[in-house]
Design an enzyme around this catalytic site. Structure first.
Site, short mmCIF file in Angstrom:
data_model
loop_
_atom_site.label_atom_id
_atom_site.label_comp_id
_atom_site.label_asym_id
_atom_site.label_seq_id
_atom_site.Cartn_x
_atom_site.Cartn_y
_atom_site.Cartn_z
N GLU A 274 -9.45 6.37 -13.67
CA GLU A 274 -9.25 7.80 -13.51
C GLU A 274 -8.43 8.32 -14.69
O GLU A 274 -7.89 7.53 -15.47
CB GLU A 274 -8.59 8.14 -12.17
CG GLU A 274 -7.20 7.58 -11.98
CD GLU A 274 -6.63 7.87 -10.59
OE1 GLU A 274 -7.40 8.01 -9.63
OE2 GLU A 274 -5.41 7.94 -10.47
N GLU B 79 2.68 4.56 -0.45
CA GLU B 79 2.51 5.65 -1.41
C GLU B 79 3.83 6.40 -1.54
O GLU B 79 4.51 6.61 -0.54
CB GLU B 79 1.41 6.60 -0.89
CG GLU B 79 1.13 7.77 -1.81
CD GLU B 79 0.00 8.67 -1.28
OE1 GLU B 79 -0.52 8.40 -0.19
OE2 GLU B 79 -0.33 9.63 -1.98
N HIS C 176 -1.95 12.17 -8.23
CA HIS C 176 -1.27 10.93 -8.53
C HIS C 176 -0.25 11.12 -9.64
O HIS C 176 -0.50 11.81 -10.62
CB HIS C 176 -2.28 9.89 -9.03
CG HIS C 176 -3.00 9.19 -7.94
ND1 HIS C 176 -3.82 8.14 -8.18
CD2 HIS C 176 -3.03 9.38 -6.62
CE1 HIS C 176 -4.32 7.71 -7.05
NE2 HIS C 176 -3.87 8.46 -6.08
N TYR D 277 -13.51 2.77 -2.24
CA TYR D 277 -14.39 2.66 -1.07
C TYR D 277 -15.78 3.19 -1.41
O TYR D 277 -16.79 2.59 -1.07
CB TYR D 277 -13.88 3.48 0.12
CG TYR D 277 -12.42 3.33 0.46
CD1 TYR D 277 -11.78 2.09 0.35
CD2 TYR D 277 -11.69 4.41 0.91
CE1 TYR D 277 -10.43 1.97 0.67
CE2 TYR D 277 -10.35 4.29 1.24
CZ TYR D 277 -9.72 3.08 1.11
OH TYR D 277 -8.40 2.98 1.43
N ILE E 170 0.83 -1.22 0.00
CA ILE E 170 0.00 0.00 0.00
C ILE E 170 0.85 1.26 0.00
O ILE E 170 0.33 2.36 -0.11
CB ILE E 170 -0.96 0.04 1.21
CG1 ILE E 170 -0.18 0.16 2.53
CG2 ILE E 170 -1.89 -1.17 1.22
CD1 ILE E 170 -1.02 0.65 3.68
#
Lengths: 382, 296
Positions: free
Chosen positions: B213, B99, B251, B163, B97
């Site tokens: 996205e 980042e 991102h 989510y 996970i």
């Protein structure tokens, strides 16, 4: 982080990539002085982080001090696609025999790096790619193998570079790979890469984009950071470690995660509101970060309502709620806030928020309802 | 059924300590019912933290417990080595996970895994993880938003919209087989296509919800794959419909470049592949409700 041409050339120099001698100038006087030192003819080049400078008149050849002065005067302050020129790069003019193109970037589809070389340089390479794709030699580079000289020789030959240019171009290409790889670039591009009339190959331009994620192992990047010209709102957000993009609307947006922040902008727009910004407080955002985010939004005079949209995963609901309460105590937030809180520890967060007077903060159970309410408040307060 | 992880999956938490993110989320995963069998920390081998036995290395943890998955949340400078350590120890499924890993490190790790450890699947980095509702949750998803029983398989590039989309389904009473957050970084270990392929092969997954996205071309590639290889109905939403072109939106992956990469191009490619395209996550949930009604 995108670099200016002169910074890109400084970065190239660290890896031995040859460039033309040159100097930075921030005023007309300085430009002339630097031109005198370099010796004529010189090229006066606008330093902006956008393509198409040449066509816009931001790159001019000067044969003497008078011309250097004229061009510097014309180019400083020039607006090139919304970027105002504050700085010039004065460079000794080169005797150009041929113009080529060379770059390294990541091919996300192939999950490999991609080297591109073309004998058709000096022009819009995207145009070349569209109209004459065969003119660009492409070679994937597996980072496990790296990019040895032999690979460079093959790609310059495939691109059809002139015989005289091939060996020096291959050597330069290996240096460009080192710059891209060890230098943690997202993009390292030279257009044009030139062959001079006396048989040398060097970079006449530099387009370098650095991977911000690698900053932890590049303390030398600090010298580039201060020179970024930004929207004052974006500057403030960056100082506080927030991902912020300024937009033109009235609904200030705070969300966790880039995807949800974009999605929040989408929904606000779809219910008739106009987002004032995109703001991602990031994964694992805590109370202090939420308070910072609210301060950044509050500093934007166009904002009429604030929509905080949080779906907790690594971000915890009670931390978010505490941050909002803390910010409300710390600064006068000018606009009413609409909150939608779900996910990790959301109930605890909602309990904390229930203590805030309703004229300052309202909660809504869904993203759409919260977006509607925020858009409505922004309209009422316009 | 589910994909990639199920009730039998056993997890080792890499980089465990009393104050680590890994422990916090690992305990939440365990509370959900995930079999968390080990932790690793070179300085804490032999300790037990919250009932989790700690080993000095992943190899030792695997030898002692037979762990079939690992969970990595260590900081970016340490994450690439942690991924390779798990692969070398023979862990078949790695969830990372973390980042902020440099793109060059991601590309190196991805290609080393591809060449040296073809039996290993990496999910992430920079992803929320994976949840097979009611069976196994590895990562940072709040387990209570998932509803067991299928029939929908969920895959998302964005974490928080993952989510959101899952919650939209759950609120409508639509269960999920597995939700997979692939992450938005430039070189994800697992791609849309890998997940679509697994959902297509999973008999209990009857429909697929895909969240993309802006930036890159992963959604366009997924659209081409769906057209050729996916028989199940697919609903999609692309975050960033209203994003101005040419701006970075957080991102590393979300960079609009050329016509490919815009929400419009992605939505058109997906629609042309027969995908039902929604304008926001709520509408995606509504469209999926419609699809599920027709499954009978």
């Amino acid at each position: 982080m995108d670099l200016f041409e002169y910074q890109g050339k400084q970065y190239f120099a660290r890896f031995g990539i040859p460039t033309s001698p040159g100097a930075v100038a921030d005023s007309v006087e300085e430009a002339v002085a630097k031109a005198e030192e370099l010796g004529y003819p010189v090229v006066v080049k606008a330093q902006v982080k956008v393509g198409g400078r040449g066509k816009a008149g931001g790159v001019k050849l000067a044969a003497n001090a008078e011309e250097a002065r004229q061009h510097a005067q014309a180019i400083l302050g020039m607006d090139i696609k919304g970027h105002v020129v504050h700085r010039l790069w004065i460079e000794r003019a080169s005797d150009i025999a041929k113009e080529y193109y060379a770059s390294f970037t990541l091919d996300r589809s192939a999950k490999l790096h991609l080297c591109m070389v073309s004998a058709k340089g000096g022009v819009d390479i995207e145009e070349v790619a569209a109209t004459d794709p065969g003119a660009i030699a492409r070679r994937h580079v597996d980072p496990v193998d790296g990019f040895p000289l032999e690979a460079a020789r093959e790609v310059v030959a495939a691109a059809g570079l002139d015989e005289a240019a091939r060996e020096p171009a291959a050597a330069l290409l290996v240096q460009l790979w080192d710059c891209y790889d060890q230098g943690d670039c997202d993009l390292a591009e030279i257009n044009p890469l030139i062959l001079t009339t006396d048989g040398r190959v060097h970079a006449l331009d530099a387009k370098v984009s650095l991977d911000d994620n690698a900053a932890f192992r590049h303390p030398e990047w600090a010298e580039f950071a201060g020179t970024e010209t930004e929207d004052p709102r974006e500057k403030l957000a960056k100082e506080k470690g927030l991902q912020y993009v300024g937009l033109d609307g009235e609904v200030g947006i705070i969300a966790n995660g880039a995807g949800l922040a974009m999605s929040t902008c989408d929904v606000v727009e779809q219910v008739g509101g106009k987002p004032a910004n995109f703001l991602d407080i990031g994964g694992g955002a805590n109370a202090a970060q939420m308070a910072n985010a609210l301060e950044v939004i509050n500093a934007d005079p166009k904002v009429r309502a604030i929509f905080i949209n949080i779906f907790g995963g690594i971000t915890r609901g009670e931390e978010v709620a505490n941050g909002i309460v803390e910010a409300l105590g710390r600064v006068e937030i000018a606009s009413p806030i609409v909150v939608r809180l779900d996910g990790t520890n959301a109930e605890e967060g909602r309990r904390i928020l229930a203590q805030v007077p309703p004229d300052r903060l309202e909660s809504r159970p869904t993203m759409i309802e919260a977006a509607r309410r925020a858009a409505e408040l922004a309209r009422q307060r316009a | 059924m589910s994909i990639f992880v199920n009730a039998e999956t056993t997890v080792v938490i890499q980089g465990i300590s009393p104050t680590s993110q890994g422990l916090y989320h690992g305990l939440r995963n365990r509370a959900y019912g995930t079999k968390v069998v080990a932790g690793t920390n070179p300085k804490r081998g032999g300790e037990t933290i919250e009932g989790i036995p700690v080993f000095a290395s992943v190899a030792e943890a695997v030898k002692a417990t037979g762990a079939t998955a690992s969970f990595i949340s260590v900081p970016p400078p340490a994450a690439p080595a942690a991924i390779l350590e798990a692969a070398e120890a023979g862990v078949p499924f790695i969830v990372c996970i973390t980042e902020g890993i440099p793109a060059h490190d991601e590309a190196r790790v991805y290609n080393r895994l591809r060449r040296e450890f073809p039996g290993t699947r990496l999910l992430g980095p920079n992803c929320p993880g994976i949840i097979s509702a009611g069976q196994c949750n590895i990562g940072i998803t709040s387990g209570d938003i998932a509803l067991p029983g299928g029939p929908v398989g969920l895959v998302s590039r964005s974490g928080t919209v993952f989510y959101q989309a899952m919650y939209e389904l759950t609120q409508k009473g639509i269960g999920q087989t597995t939700g997979v957050g692939i992450g938005g970084d430039p070189v994800p270990g697992t791609s849309f296509i890998d997940v679509l392929q697994a959902f297509e092969a999973d008999p209990e997954t009857k429909a697929i919800l895909m969240i993309g996205e802006i930036g890159g071309s992963a959604e366009e590639e997924a659209a081409a794959f769906i057209k050729e290889h996916v028989s199940k109905p697919v609903v999609a939403y692309i975050a960033g419909v209203t994003a101005p072109p040419g701006r970075k939106m957080g991102h590393a992956g979300a960079i609009v470049s050329g016509s490919k990469g815009t929400a419009k191009a992605k939505m058109e490619a997906l629609a042309a592949a027969g995908v039902l395209v929604a304008q926001n996550p709520t509408e995606a949930g509504e469209k999926m409700a419609e699809v599920v009604r027709h499954l009978g």
